[in-house]
Design a protein around this motif. Structure first.
Motif, PDB file in Angstrom:
ATOM      1  N   THR A  46       0.798  -1.185  -0.036  1.00  0.00           N
ATOM      2  CA  THR A  46       0.015  -0.033  -0.030  1.00  0.00           C
ATOM      3  C   THR A  46       0.834   1.512   0.079  1.00  0.00           C
ATOM      4  OG1 THR A  46      -1.778  -1.150   0.944  1.00  0.00           O
ATOM      5  CG2 THR A  46      -1.910   1.004   1.338  1.00  0.00           C
ATOM      6  N   PHE A  47       1.959   1.296   0.648  1.00  0.00           N
ATOM      7  CA  PHE A  47       2.956   2.171   0.852  1.00  0.00           C
ATOM      8  C   PHE A  47       3.182   2.753  -0.507  1.00  0.00           C
ATOM      9  CE2 PHE A  47       7.144   4.141   0.688  1.00  0.00           C
ATOM     10  CZ  PHE A  47       6.956   5.175   1.921  1.00  0.00           C
ATOM     11  N   TRP A  48       3.753   1.551  -1.360  1.00  0.00           N
ATOM     12  CA  TRP A  48       4.344   1.817  -2.914  1.00  0.00           C
ATOM     13  C   TRP A  48       3.248   2.172  -3.861  1.00  0.00           C
ATOM     14  CZ3 TRP A  48       9.167   3.051  -2.469  1.00  0.00           C
ATOM     15  CH2 TRP A  48       9.952   2.751  -1.229  1.00  0.00           C
ATOM     16  N   GLU A  49       2.055   2.043  -3.514  1.00  0.00           N
ATOM     17  CA  GLU A  49       1.103   2.157  -4.502  1.00  0.00           C
ATOM     18  C   GLU A  49       1.083   3.643  -5.185  1.00  0.00           C
ATOM     19  OE1 GLU A  49      -2.627   0.829  -3.076  1.00  0.00           O
ATOM     20  OE2 GLU A  49      -2.222  -1.036  -3.384  1.00  0.00           O
ATOM     21  N   ASN A  50       1.073   4.668  -4.322  1.00  0.00           N
ATOM     22  CA  ASN A  50       1.244   5.844  -4.672  1.00  0.00           C
ATOM     23  C   ASN A  50       2.661   6.610  -4.804  1.00  0.00           C
ATOM     24  OD1 ASN A  50      -1.573   6.216  -5.103  1.00  0.00           O
ATOM     25  ND2 ASN A  50      -1.736   6.258  -2.983  1.00  0.00           N
ATOM     26  N   ALA A  51       3.538   5.662  -4.590  1.00  0.00           N
ATOM     27  CA  ALA A  51       5.127   6.373  -4.622  1.00  0.00           C
ATOM     28  C   ALA A  51       5.506   6.888  -5.870  1.00  0.00           C
ATOM     29  CB  ALA A  51       5.937   5.339  -4.159  1.00  0.00           C
ATOM     30  N   LYS A  52       6.320   7.751  -5.997  1.00  0.00           N
ATOM     31  CA  LYS A  52       6.803   8.278  -7.412  1.00  0.00           C
ATOM     32  C   LYS A  52       8.284   8.718  -7.005  1.00  0.00           C
ATOM     33  CE  LYS A  52       5.309  12.856  -7.024  1.00  0.00           C
ATOM     34  NZ  LYS A  52       5.053  14.291  -7.670  1.00  0.00           N
TER      35      LYS A  52
END
Length: 104
Positions: A46-52
């Motif tokens: 979940t943490f990495w889903e919106n990571a850019k």
């Protein structure tokens, strides 16, 4: 853990890290130490889903005249004095209502 090292092998102990002890730790010991560190909490999907991926803005090379007393004061702390000077100037800019580029 890989046996070969990259970069400089003569590491400084100024930052308090015992590099020799770390090199001799097993993967299990390293994992246990990381999990026990309150500043290094694991992430999930979940943490990495919106990571850019954000690259820092390139620095510009400039020529600037500075008081020697002030420059020597920054240099007393050792390597990284230009980065520290940049941080002080950025803090001043933000205090005066300036802002950094969104990518940095």
């Amino acid at each position: 853990m890989k046996e070969d090292t990259t970069g400089k092998t003569a590491m400084s102990f100024e930052n308090g890290t015992d590099w020799e002890r770390l090199r001799n730790m097993s993967d299990e010991e390293l994992h246990a130490a990381a999990v026990a560190d309150p500043d290094a909490q694991p992430t999930d999907a979940t943490f990495w889903e919106n990571a850019k991926l954000v690259f820092p803005e390139a620095k510009e090379v400039v020529t600037i005249r500075l008081d020697s007393e002030m420059l020597n004061w920054f240099k007393e702390e050792g390597k990284g004095y230009q980065t520290r000077m940049n941080a002080v100037l950025c803090a001043y800019m933000r205090a005066k209502g300036g802002h950094r580029h969104p990518s940095s």
